[in-house]
Design an enzyme around this catalytic site. Structure first.
Site, mmCIF file in Angstrom:
data_model
loop_
_atom_site.group_PDB
_atom_site.id
_atom_site.type_symbol
_atom_site.label_atom_id
_atom_site.label_comp_id
_atom_site.label_asym_id
_atom_site.label_seq_id
_atom_site.Cartn_x
_atom_site.Cartn_y
_atom_site.Cartn_z
ATOM 1 N N GLN A 212 1.861 29.137 31.765
ATOM 2 C CA GLN A 212 2.566 30.332 31.272
ATOM 3 C C GLN A 212 1.618 31.498 31.036
ATOM 4 O OE1 GLN A 212 3.224 27.180 30.228
ATOM 5 N NE2 GLN A 212 5.213 27.037 29.225
ATOM 6 N N ASP A 253 6.910 28.770 17.777
ATOM 7 C CA ASP A 253 8.264 28.299 18.069
ATOM 8 C C ASP A 253 8.977 27.810 16.820
ATOM 9 O OD1 ASP A 253 8.965 27.848 21.253
ATOM 10 O OD2 ASP A 253 6.841 28.101 20.815
ATOM 11 N N LYS A 264 2.827 26.472 21.495
ATOM 12 C CA LYS A 264 2.531 25.813 22.758
ATOM 13 C C LYS A 264 1.275 24.952 22.662
ATOM 14 C CE LYS A 264 2.641 24.874 27.118
ATOM 15 N NZ LYS A 264 3.650 23.948 27.659
#
Length: 390
Positions: A212, A253, A264
């Site tokens: 990502q 998150d 992550k």
């Protein structure tokens, strides 16, 4: 059901495509997503006509990032209501699509409560669906506002922590406009520093196993004209040792009540490196990511991803739309076991500050975090459905 629409070859000169939008087609409403699995090679819109298609998009990371998942969840409820599907069933499957993501459940709850409130008030199906859509749009608009506030507060904090500018910032995963209705979380702060002439270098962790950082953060940094360089996750330590990192900026998150941060996988090692090298480690996330009902980091459920994401290397844009799982290039012997948690948890004592739209939490303690969240925990819903808990 989901359809893919080609938009353009991706590149710095091509027009920006919204990460998510609500669409009204002759055959009915849809949720339209920029398929992030196909970036940076091409911009392809994924059109979701029902909740199962949206859930699949969430689980395959076609749409991802904490704030954007909240927006997607809210629009998913609106989609179910508008198309006459079971809203309660939709709420259950959407909220469970990615268990670590606090914002996903938050957005689902907001829109579902608006729908239920309208039904309880005597509204018909169309009026109740309109209430859910209005609430989804409110969640979307609030995220745009929150993104701008976090960028402003984060830039101020960088000025306090690192007077003199010339910041060399290390970031992990992707936290820009691709994860938000606005310009993002951590990357929005770096972008603000860039615009202020205070960003010397953005170090971009490639972020294994799905890249990502290399695929998405570099894509956004290039569009913005930022000075950046991509590095292997394992190379971060050498940058710290060389004195080339002034601050670490990441998103989140889920943030537990004690300030522990789930982000992550690979974020926790950066926090340990930052502490050892006396470098600020800053988390940027909206208050909707804070879960005061989760007591501490140990109570955060960490999503386990398929092992093939580690044992195979897959480029969806090379395989074509709809390529089945398991069609990537094997990079490990057949039958290899894999450990693939999507997130790790960083304890509060390793976090220098948490930047939210409501304020900066530093030092990070349970009491300070609750105080900042209380500023925006209750306010009138923009859709007019009374007081909403965030």
């Amino acid at each position: 059901m989901a359809d893919r629409h080609e938009v353009s070859e991706a590149g710095a000169a091509s027009p920006a495509v919204p990460s998510l939008r609500w669409g009204e087609l002759p055959e009915g409403p849809v949720v339209v997503l920029l398929d992030q699995t196909r970036l940076p090679a091409e911009e392809v819109e994924l059109v979701c006509t029902d909740v199962p298609a949206l859930v699949q998009a969430i689980q395959t990371l076609a749409v991802r990032g904490a704030p954007l998942l909240g927006i997607a969840g809210a629009y998913g409820i609106a989609l179910a209501a508008a198309r006459g599907f079971d809203v309660e069933e939709a709420a259950a499957v959407l909220a469970g699509a990615r268990p670590t993501a606090a914002n996903l459940g938050y957005g689902v709850r907001r829109a579902a409560e608006a729908y239920r409130g309208a039904v309880a008030g005597g509204a018909g199906p169309q009026e109740a669906a309109a209430a859910a859509l209005a609430e989804a749009r409110a969640v979307h608009a609030e995220d745009v506002e929150a993104s701008a506030r976090m960028a402003e507060r984060g830039l101020e904090l960088l000025g306090e922590l690192l007077p003199g500018g010339g910041h060399r910032i290390l970031t992990h995963c992707n936290t820009g406009a691709l994860v938000s209705g606005g310009e993002g979380t951590a990357l929005a702060v770096a972008l603000a520093a860039h615009r202020a002439g205070e960003l010397r270098r953005l170090w971009v962790d490639e972020t294994r196993p799905l890249l990502q950082g290399a695929r998405l953060t570099a894509y956004e940094a290039a569009r913005a004209g930022m000075a950046y360089a991509v590095l292997a996750d394992g190379a971060a330590g050498s940058l710290f040792a060389a004195g080339e990192v002034d601050a670490v900026l990441i998103g989140a998150d889920r943030i537990a009540a004690d300030g522990a941060v789930a982000n992550k996988i690979g974020s926790y090692p950066l926090a340990v490196l930052a502490r050892y090298h006396h470098v600020p480690f800053v988390v940027v996330a909206p208050t909707s990511t804070v879960d005061l009902a989760t007591a501490d980091g140990a109570a955060i459920e960490v999503e386990q991803r398929p092992g093939r994401e580690v044992t195979e290397f897959s480029l969806p844009h090379r395989q074509g739309a709809g390529a089945a799982p398991g069609t990537g290039v094997a990079v490990a012997p057949l039958g290899s076991l894999a450990y693939n948690p999507a997130f790790d948890v960083t304890p509060a004592e390793l976090v220098t500050a948490i930047v939210t739209e409501a304020g900066v939490v530093s030092p990070v303690t349970r009491e300070r975090l609750a105080d900042v969240c209380s500023v925006s925990r209750w306010r009138k819903s923009r859709s007019g459905n009374g007081m909403m808990a965030e």
